[in-house]
Design a protein around this motif. Sequence first.
Motif, PDB file in Angstrom:
ATOM      1  N   ALA A 173       0.818  -1.213   0.000  1.00 39.54           N
ATOM      2  CA  ALA A 173       0.000   0.000   0.000  1.00 39.54           C
ATOM      3  C   ALA A 173       0.848   1.257   0.000  1.00 39.54           C
ATOM      4  N   LEU A 174       2.011   1.211   0.638  1.00 40.11           N
ATOM      5  CA  LEU A 174       2.852   2.401   0.782  1.00 40.11           C
ATOM      6  C   LEU A 174       3.911   2.520  -0.305  1.00 40.11           C
ATOM      7  N   ALA A 175       3.938   1.572  -1.234  1.00 42.52           N
ATOM      8  CA  ALA A 175       4.999   1.540  -2.236  1.00 42.52           C
ATOM      9  C   ALA A 175       4.809   2.582  -3.327  1.00 42.52           C
ATOM     10  N   ASP A 176       5.928   3.110  -3.820  1.00 41.46           N
ATOM     11  CA  ASP A 176       5.946   3.911  -5.039  1.00 41.46           C
ATOM     12  C   ASP A 176       6.385   3.057  -6.223  1.00 41.46           C
ATOM     13  N   ILE A 177       7.246   2.079  -5.951  1.00 37.03           N
ATOM     14  CA  ILE A 177       7.698   1.107  -6.940  1.00 37.03           C
ATOM     15  C   ILE A 177       7.493  -0.291  -6.352  1.00 37.03           C
ATOM     16  N   ILE A 178       6.857  -1.184  -7.119  1.00 33.43           N
ATOM     17  CA  ILE A 178       6.678  -2.567  -6.686  1.00 33.43           C
ATOM     18  C   ILE A 178       7.420  -3.473  -7.664  1.00 33.43           C
ATOM     19  N   ILE A 179       8.344  -4.280  -7.143  1.00 39.07           N
ATOM     20  CA  ILE A 179       9.111  -5.210  -7.969  1.00 39.07           C
ATOM     21  C   ILE A 179       8.640  -6.625  -7.668  1.00 39.07           C
ATOM     22  N   VAL A 180       7.941  -7.229  -8.621  1.00 33.89           N
ATOM     23  CA  VAL A 180       7.516  -8.620  -8.471  1.00 33.89           C
ATOM     24  C   VAL A 180       8.676  -9.497  -8.933  1.00 33.89           C
ATOM     25  N   ASN A 181       9.352 -10.097  -7.973  1.00 36.38           N
ATOM     26  CA  ASN A 181      10.572 -10.860  -8.243  1.00 36.38           C
ATOM     27  C   ASN A 181      10.288 -12.362  -8.291  1.00 36.38           C
ATOM     28  N   LYS A 182      11.237 -13.116  -8.829  1.00 37.00           N
ATOM     29  CA  LYS A 182      11.141 -14.574  -8.950  1.00 37.00           C
ATOM     30  C   LYS A 182       9.993 -14.996  -9.868  1.00 37.00           C
ATOM     31  N   THR A 183       9.783 -14.229 -10.925  1.00 35.23           N
ATOM     32  CA  THR A 183       8.694 -14.552 -11.852  1.00 35.23           C
ATOM     33  C   THR A 183       8.932 -15.867 -12.578  1.00 35.23           C
ATOM     34  N   ASP A 184      10.175 -16.337 -12.597  1.00 32.48           N
ATOM     35  CA  ASP A 184      10.476 -17.612 -13.253  1.00 32.48           C
ATOM     36  C   ASP A 184       9.951 -18.814 -12.473  1.00 32.48           C
ATOM     37  N   LEU A 185       9.482 -18.586 -11.240  1.00 35.58           N
ATOM     38  CA  LEU A 185       9.003 -19.690 -10.401  1.00 35.58           C
ATOM     39  C   LEU A 185       7.497 -19.886 -10.479  1.00 35.58           C
ATOM     40  N   VAL A 186       6.786 -19.044 -11.238  1.00 38.77           N
ATOM     41  CA  VAL A 186       5.327 -19.165 -11.339  1.00 38.77           C
ATOM     42  C   VAL A 186       4.920 -19.153 -12.802  1.00 38.77           C
ATOM     43  N   PHE A 204      -1.493   3.213  -7.974  1.00 34.57           N
ATOM     44  CA  PHE A 204      -0.641   4.187  -8.657  1.00 34.57           C
ATOM     45  C   PHE A 204       0.858   3.883  -8.575  1.00 34.57           C
ATOM     46  N   ALA A 205       1.233   2.804  -7.903  1.00 36.91           N
ATOM     47  CA  ALA A 205       2.655   2.436  -7.889  1.00 36.91           C
ATOM     48  C   ALA A 205       3.058   1.858  -9.241  1.00 36.91           C
ATOM     49  N   ARG A 206       4.279   2.109  -9.650  1.00 35.35           N
ATOM     50  CA  ARG A 206       4.810   1.485 -10.856  1.00 35.35           C
ATOM     51  C   ARG A 206       5.191   0.046 -10.534  1.00 35.35           C
ATOM     52  N   LEU A 207       4.844  -0.866 -11.398  1.00 36.59           N
ATOM     53  CA  LEU A 207       5.066  -2.291 -11.145  1.00 36.59           C
ATOM     54  C   LEU A 207       6.001  -2.871 -12.198  1.00 36.59           C
ATOM     55  N   PHE A 208       7.027  -3.589 -11.734  1.00 37.03           N
ATOM     56  CA  PHE A 208       7.983  -4.241 -12.628  1.00 37.03           C
ATOM     57  C   PHE A 208       8.072  -5.720 -12.267  1.00 37.03           C
ATOM     58  N   GLU A 209       8.210  -6.554 -13.286  1.00 40.49           N
ATOM     59  CA  GLU A 209       8.367  -7.993 -13.084  1.00 40.49           C
ATOM     60  C   GLU A 209       9.816  -8.370 -13.392  1.00 40.49           C
ATOM     61  N   THR A 210      10.442  -9.107 -12.458  1.00 36.55           N
ATOM     62  CA  THR A 210      11.857  -9.433 -12.622  1.00 36.55           C
ATOM     63  C   THR A 210      12.132 -10.872 -12.203  1.00 36.55           C
ATOM     64  N   SER A 211      13.302 -11.326 -12.604  1.00 37.86           N
ATOM     65  CA  SER A 211      13.843 -12.593 -12.137  1.00 37.86           C
ATOM     66  C   SER A 211      15.242 -12.309 -11.621  1.00 37.86           C
ATOM     67  N   GLN A 212      15.550 -12.820 -10.426  1.00 39.56           N
ATOM     68  CA  GLN A 212      16.851 -12.583  -9.788  1.00 39.56           C
ATOM     69  C   GLN A 212      17.109 -11.092  -9.555  1.00 39.56           C
ATOM     70  N   ALA A 213      16.033 -10.327  -9.430  1.00 38.24           N
ATOM     71  CA  ALA A 213      16.101  -8.902  -9.043  1.00 38.24           C
ATOM     72  C   ALA A 213      16.913  -8.043 -10.000  1.00 38.24           C
ATOM     73  N   ARG A 214      16.993  -8.446 -11.261  1.00 40.41           N
ATOM     74  CA  ARG A 214      17.764  -7.666 -12.238  1.00 40.41           C
ATOM     75  C   ARG A 214      16.840  -6.697 -12.959  1.00 40.41           C
ATOM     76  N   MET A 215      17.183  -5.412 -12.881  1.00 36.99           N
ATOM     77  CA  MET A 215      16.362  -4.403 -13.546  1.00 36.99           C
ATOM     78  C   MET A 215      17.179  -3.137 -13.747  1.00 36.99           C
ATOM     79  N   ALA A 216      16.704  -2.299 -14.657  1.00 37.54           N
ATOM     80  CA  ALA A 216      17.391  -1.033 -14.939  1.00 37.54           C
ATOM     81  C   ALA A 216      17.298  -0.116 -13.727  1.00 37.54           C
ATOM     82  N   LEU A 217      18.438   0.445 -13.314  1.00 34.54           N
ATOM     83  CA  LEU A 217      18.470   1.253 -12.104  1.00 34.54           C
ATOM     84  C   LEU A 217      17.647   2.528 -12.232  1.00 34.54           C
ATOM     85  N   GLU A 218      17.488   3.028 -13.468  1.00 36.94           N
ATOM     86  CA  GLU A 218      16.706   4.260 -13.622  1.00 36.94           C
ATOM     87  C   GLU A 218      15.240   4.062 -13.259  1.00 36.94           C
ATOM     88  N   ASN A 219      14.810   2.802 -13.145  1.00 44.61           N
ATOM     89  CA  ASN A 219      13.423   2.530 -12.771  1.00 44.61           C
ATOM     90  C   ASN A 219      13.178   2.638 -11.271  1.00 44.61           C
TER      91      ASN A 219
END
Length: 362
Positions: A173-186, A204-219
Motif C-alpha cells: 500500500a505504501l509503495a511507489d515502486i513494486i518489484i515482483v521478483n522470482k517470476t520464473d518460479l510461477v 498508482f505504484a509502478r510495477l515491474f516484473e523481474t527474475s533474480q532482481a535484475r532491472m534497470a536502475l533508472e526505474n
Amino acid sequence: MSDSDDDDIPELVPAENKKVPVTIITGFLGAGKTTLLNYILTQQHGKRIAVILNEFGEGDSIEKSMSVGEGGELFEEWLELRNGCLCCSVKDNGVKAIENLMQKKGKFDYILLETTGLADPGPIASIFWLDEELCSDVYLDGIVVMVDAKFCKQHLQEEKPDGSVNDSQRQIALADIIIVNKTDLVDVEDLNDLTQTIRSINGFARLFETSQARMALENILNINAYGLSGDVKLEDIFTLRGFSPQDKHSIDKGVHTMTIQIHGNIKKSDLENFLQALLWEKSVKNYEGHTLDVLRLKGVISLEDCDTRLVVQAVHELYDYHYTTPWENNEARHNTIVFIGRNLDRESLGISISQYLHQKVI
C-alpha cells in the motif's frame, strides 16, 4: 590601485548544497532485497551509492545476519567496494545517523536504505520526508517494495490476531515502486492473478516484473515520488500506469485503492479540516460505522484564488503539500484524490467531502 578598488566587495556566489536522495527498499524475507542490493553494488553505474542495512526494530534474526558484501562476505560496520559504493549497517534510524555517515565517508550520489522484512515503511519514510526548512542533507525519493511472486498471495491472505492490516498489504500500500521478483518460479496465469491483486491494493505504484532482481536502475532511482516537478501532472501518471479514476471497490477488510474526483475549487482551510478529520482524528466512517483507515493518499487540488496546482500527499497520519505547474487558460480545473486503505466506501467519502470541502464528487 585606488582606495575604492580596495573597498570593492567581491560578489558572493552561494555554494550549491545538493541534497542526496534516499530510497527505502523493503519487502518480506526472501523476496529478493539482498539480491537486488548485491546486484546494484556490483554494477558499473558510475554512481557513489551508499547501501545501508537498517537493523532497528523487531526484525527477523535470520534476516539481520544477511549482510551485503562484494562477494557475499559478511561485514560489521562498513565495506567500501571497488566501484565506489559503500555498504554499511546502522542501528539508529534517524536522519542524523545518515548525515554523520556522509560526513565520515564523504558525499554520496544516492542512499539505499534496506529495512527488515517485517518493517512498516511508513514511519521510516516519515523520518526522511522533511520540510525544506529543516535543511537536511537528505530527502526521501521513494519507497521500493520487493514482492515474492511465488509466496506473495499467501502473505497477503494472512490475518493478524488484532484484525489490523498485515505487513505485506501495508508494504504494498505504501509503495511507489513494486518489484515482483522470482517470476520464473510461477506460471503466467498465477503471475497475472498476482499483479491484478497488487493493482487492486495499490493502483498508482509502478510495477515491474523481474527474475533474480535484475532491472534497470533508472526505474528505481531518482523517481521523485514525493515532489512532482516540471510539466508532469498527477492525472497523467494515473493514465500511464493503466489506472482508471472510475475504478470502484466495495467495502473490504483488505487494502484497496479508490480514486475520487471532485467538482469545483476548494478552500485550503477546508482541505486542512478534511485531512485532519480523516488522518488525525479518524472521524470519517463508512456506512457500516467503521473508520476509514487510510495508509496512503495522493491528490491534485484546484484551490480557490490560486492559478497553480496543489499536490497533496500523505503517509499514515503525516501529510504535506506543494505547488506544481500552473493551470492553463481554458483548462478544466478539477480535483483528483487517490486513497489507499481499508474500509473505503465511495458514498461515505462523498458525504464527508461535501461536509468538509463543500463540493460534490463527480
